[in-house]
Design a protein around this motif. Structure first.
Motif, mmCIF file in Angstrom:
data_model
loop_
_atom_site.group_PDB
_atom_site.id
_atom_site.type_symbol
_atom_site.label_atom_id
_atom_site.label_comp_id
_atom_site.label_asym_id
_atom_site.label_seq_id
_atom_site.Cartn_x
_atom_site.Cartn_y
_atom_site.Cartn_z
ATOM 1 N N ASP A 60 0.813 -1.208 0.000
ATOM 2 C CA ASP A 60 0.000 0.000 0.000
ATOM 3 C C ASP A 60 0.850 1.263 0.000
ATOM 4 O O ASP A 60 0.545 2.229 -0.701
ATOM 5 C CB ASP A 60 -0.939 -0.002 1.221
ATOM 6 N N PHE A 61 1.929 1.290 0.804
ATOM 7 C CA PHE A 61 2.792 2.470 0.877
ATOM 8 C C PHE A 61 4.105 2.083 1.517
ATOM 9 O O PHE A 61 4.272 0.946 2.000
ATOM 10 C CB PHE A 61 2.116 3.608 1.670
ATOM 11 N N ASP A 62 5.053 3.007 1.536
ATOM 12 C CA ASP A 62 6.350 2.836 2.190
ATOM 13 C C ASP A 62 6.352 3.591 3.516
ATOM 14 O O ASP A 62 5.678 4.614 3.662
ATOM 15 C CB ASP A 62 7.487 3.351 1.307
ATOM 16 N N ILE A 63 7.124 3.085 4.451
ATOM 17 C CA ILE A 63 7.286 3.732 5.760
ATOM 18 C C ILE A 63 8.739 4.165 5.899
ATOM 19 O O ILE A 63 9.658 3.348 5.744
ATOM 20 C CB ILE A 63 6.897 2.791 6.913
ATOM 21 N N GLU A 64 8.952 5.421 6.196
ATOM 22 C CA GLU A 64 10.277 5.990 6.373
ATOM 23 C C GLU A 64 10.321 6.723 7.706
ATOM 24 O O GLU A 64 9.288 6.937 8.349
ATOM 25 C CB GLU A 64 10.598 6.951 5.230
ATOM 26 N N PRO A 65 11.513 7.143 8.189
ATOM 27 C CA PRO A 65 11.581 7.891 9.452
ATOM 28 C C PRO A 65 10.815 9.205 9.383
ATOM 29 O O PRO A 65 10.705 9.839 8.332
ATOM 30 C CB PRO A 65 13.084 8.127 9.641
ATOM 31 N N ILE A 66 10.284 9.615 10.518
ATOM 32 C CA ILE A 66 9.532 10.862 10.625
ATOM 33 C C ILE A 66 10.499 12.037 10.554
ATOM 34 O O ILE A 66 11.516 12.069 11.248
ATOM 35 C CB ILE A 66 8.728 10.902 11.938
ATOM 36 N N LYS A 67 10.198 13.001 9.741
ATOM 37 C CA LYS A 67 11.010 14.211 9.599
ATOM 38 C C LYS A 67 10.531 15.241 10.617
ATOM 39 O O LYS A 67 9.374 15.669 10.598
ATOM 40 C CB LYS A 67 10.887 14.780 8.184
ATOM 41 N N VAL A 68 11.425 15.618 11.514
ATOM 42 C CA VAL A 68 11.119 16.634 12.524
ATOM 43 C C VAL A 68 12.228 17.668 12.517
ATOM 44 O O VAL A 68 13.326 17.452 11.988
ATOM 45 C CB VAL A 68 10.959 16.015 13.934
ATOM 46 N N SER A 69 11.947 18.796 13.140
ATOM 47 C CA SER A 69 12.948 19.866 13.259
ATOM 48 C C SER A 69 13.876 19.550 14.416
ATOM 49 O O SER A 69 13.429 19.325 15.549
ATOM 50 C CB SER A 69 12.268 21.219 13.482
ATOM 51 N N SER A 70 15.166 19.515 14.133
ATOM 52 C CA SER A 70 16.169 19.231 15.154
ATOM 53 C C SER A 70 16.585 20.518 15.838
ATOM 54 O O SER A 70 17.005 21.482 15.184
ATOM 55 C CB SER A 70 17.382 18.548 14.525
ATOM 56 N N HIS A 71 16.481 20.557 17.165
ATOM 57 C CA HIS A 71 16.886 21.729 17.938
ATOM 58 C C HIS A 71 18.389 21.681 18.164
ATOM 59 O O HIS A 71 18.943 20.656 18.561
ATOM 60 C CB HIS A 71 16.156 21.760 19.279
#
Length: 538
Positions: free
Chosen positions: A383-394
């Protein structure tokens, strides 16, 4: 493959008289080593605390997101009524499943391992190692010194003399290569530096996980096939999700045996759990055939499976290299140096031999996944691919740098909710920072307990004393206060730099000031040694 270590005794060098001082090169290396010891632990603590801050802030951003539960369990952080096919790219998802498939592939060996997410190749090298030792006698001499031409003091000092430097050599399997060019006898203990199969990790590129319901059968003419039901979600795990491995999953060594049947352990080992993985040795037939063809082409880097999970490649020196080695042994005087340890050479490995084995991460139970939807797959089975969540790094409140992009992709063995996975990752980063804080505390104790501490002498202006043999008398409360002053000050300033000025960092800095005032009130006191005090009284 031979595993017995070999030992050879090198030369014994006797140096009469006073031990020679280190040369410019040794002094430079000593300075670099001392500098690393002094600034290394504080720098490591700063790096660890900064990574701890980035991990904490990234996980805090993830836990505030609206996460779609794929497996439909009650432990989800939030429930989404949208169908899986309607998930948008970048939507955070979480799932728990017992149905997954993955393979890893080593292209250099043309070896494929089924049911594995992470494959590690660990290489070892047969190398000589030089062990250098030195033993000296203690000699005494009388030295006199005058202070301003008024008094003349005589002291008796001891020094190292008549030193004997020993060189011993041990040949065994090492996880790294050793350069033998700086050995005392490099020709007799030569280490070839070939490395055709270095240690490496291989991530699965075809990991498929199934979430939700079971599978239904479809009849296409005479052939029966299985297809996911409407409640099943199939997703492909991106290799970046497996970059940090699978938490709580052991690294198991792969051993190839006949038909993949584990051997019967001996009686003394039946009480020890066997955590190895056993695969069918028939899977290695194509590798053996390729090695036979390469051996006909004079390829010296062929690896053969020799049992116990090891692939082995013997070292074959050329005639030119062998003649040059004999010539260098003649020059250094080791050509006819026969020893009892040479009797073990037939059952010991040859310097230059290489062996390696594989370890694999293959969870035996269920897994939990936390990531985000990458894109809709063109394949009808995924159905889809799963990749790491993109977040803002402090980058830290006090660093003055902006925010960059960080990735959070978690794969844990077992059934875990979103909160449990985030708490476990945060706990791991906390434990790592605690280890380095303890190391910094031990470093602070060593700094204050060093007998001839130049830092303390300069700090309390004791380095201007006329007598060079003056010792320091540091009371135990003063030593403890000085240790805590250094530790609290470094940790407090690090927290203030990274986390910003808050209650915790302020309390540590304040405690460092209090301990510093106590040390200033009760500083270390100089005193003369017993011999010098007696001579001065005389």
């Amino acid at each position: 493959m031979k595993t017995m270590p070999a030992y050879r005794r090198g030369r014994r060098v006797f140096t009469p008289g006073e031990r020679q001082q280190n040369g410019p090169c040794d002094q430079c290396l000593s300075f670099i080593f001392t500098l690393l010891v002094v600034i290394g632990p504080p720098l490591l603590v700063y790096i660890t605390e900064f990574n701890r801050y980035c991990t904490f802030m990234s996980l805090s951003d993830v836990i505030d997101m609206d996460i779609t539960e794929l497996s439909g369990r009650a432990h989800a952080l939030s429930q989404s009524k949208a169908q899986p096919n309607a998930l948008k790219e970048g939507s955070p998802v979480h799932g728990q499943t017992k149905r997954y498939s993955a393979t890893t592939y080593d292209p250099e060996m043309d070896l494929r391992i089924h049911s594995s997410f992470l494959l590690s190749r660990k290489t070892e090298y047969c190398q000589w190692e030089e062990i250098r030792g030195q033993s000296c006698e203690k000699c005494t001499r009388t030295a006199s010194s005058s202070s301003g031409g008024r008094e003349r003091t005589t002291t008796t000092e001891t020094y190292d003399c008549n030193c004997v430097t020993t060189f011993d050599y041990i040949k065994s399997w090492k996880p790294y290569r050793i350069n033998s060019i700086l050995f005392d006898q490099p020709a007799a203990h030569h280490n070839p530096q070939r490395d055709p199969m270095p240690s490496k990790k291989f991530l699965s590129k075809d990991a498929i996980v199934d979430f939700g319901g079971g599978r239904r059968k479809e009849m296409n003419g005479d052939a029966a096939a299985t297809a996911p039901t409407s409640s099943t979600v199939r997703a492909h795990l991106a290799p970046a999700m497996l970059r940090n491995g699978i938490r709580n999953t052991r690294q198991r060594t792969i051993k190839w045996v006949r038909n993949g049947i584990p051997p019967v352990p001996p009686f003394y080992a039946r009480w020890i759990p066997d955590r190895n993985r056993y695969d069918d040795s028939n899977d290695l037939f194509h590798i053996m055939n390729n090695n036979k063809n390469n051996s006909n082409n004079s390829n010296d880097d062929n690896f053969m499976y020799v049992g116990d999970g090891y692939f082995f490649s013997p070292y074959k020196a050329s005639n030119t290299e062998r003649i040059f080695k004999y010539f260098m042994q003649y020059l250094e005087g080791t050509l006819l140096d026969w020893q009892i340890g040479d009797l073990l050479m037939p059952i010991s490995c040859e310097a230059g031999d290489i062996r390696f084995r594989y370890t694999v991460q293959d969870p035996l139970s269920s897994i939990s996944i936390l990531g985000q939807v990458s894109s809709s797959s063109l394949s009808t089975s995924v159905d889809f691919d799963i990749e790491p969540i993109k977040v803002s790094s402090h980058s830290g409140k006090g660093t003055g740098r902006g925010r960059s992009e960080a990735e959070v992709g978690l794969v844990h063995e077992g059934i875990h909710s979103v909160q449990d996975m985030i708490i476990a990752e945060d706990r791991d980063s906390l434990y790592k920072s605690l280890i380095f804080r303890v190391i910094l505390l031990l470093w602070s104790i060593w700094i204050t307990a060093y007998r001839d501490n130049i830092l303390i002498k300069k700090l309390f202006r004791l380095h201007q004393l006329e007598s060079h043999s003056t010792n320091l008398r540091v009371l135990t409360p003063t030593r403890i206060a000085l240790t805590l002053c250094i530790w609290c000050g470094l940790v407090g300033l690090t927290w203030s730099k990274i986390w910003g000025i808050d209650l915790d960092s302020s309390m540590l800095v304040f405690a460092s000031v209090i301990f510093g005032l106590y040390v200033h009130r009760f500083p270390p006191q100089p005193f003369l040694s017993g011999n010098e005090s007696k001579m001065k009284n005389d």
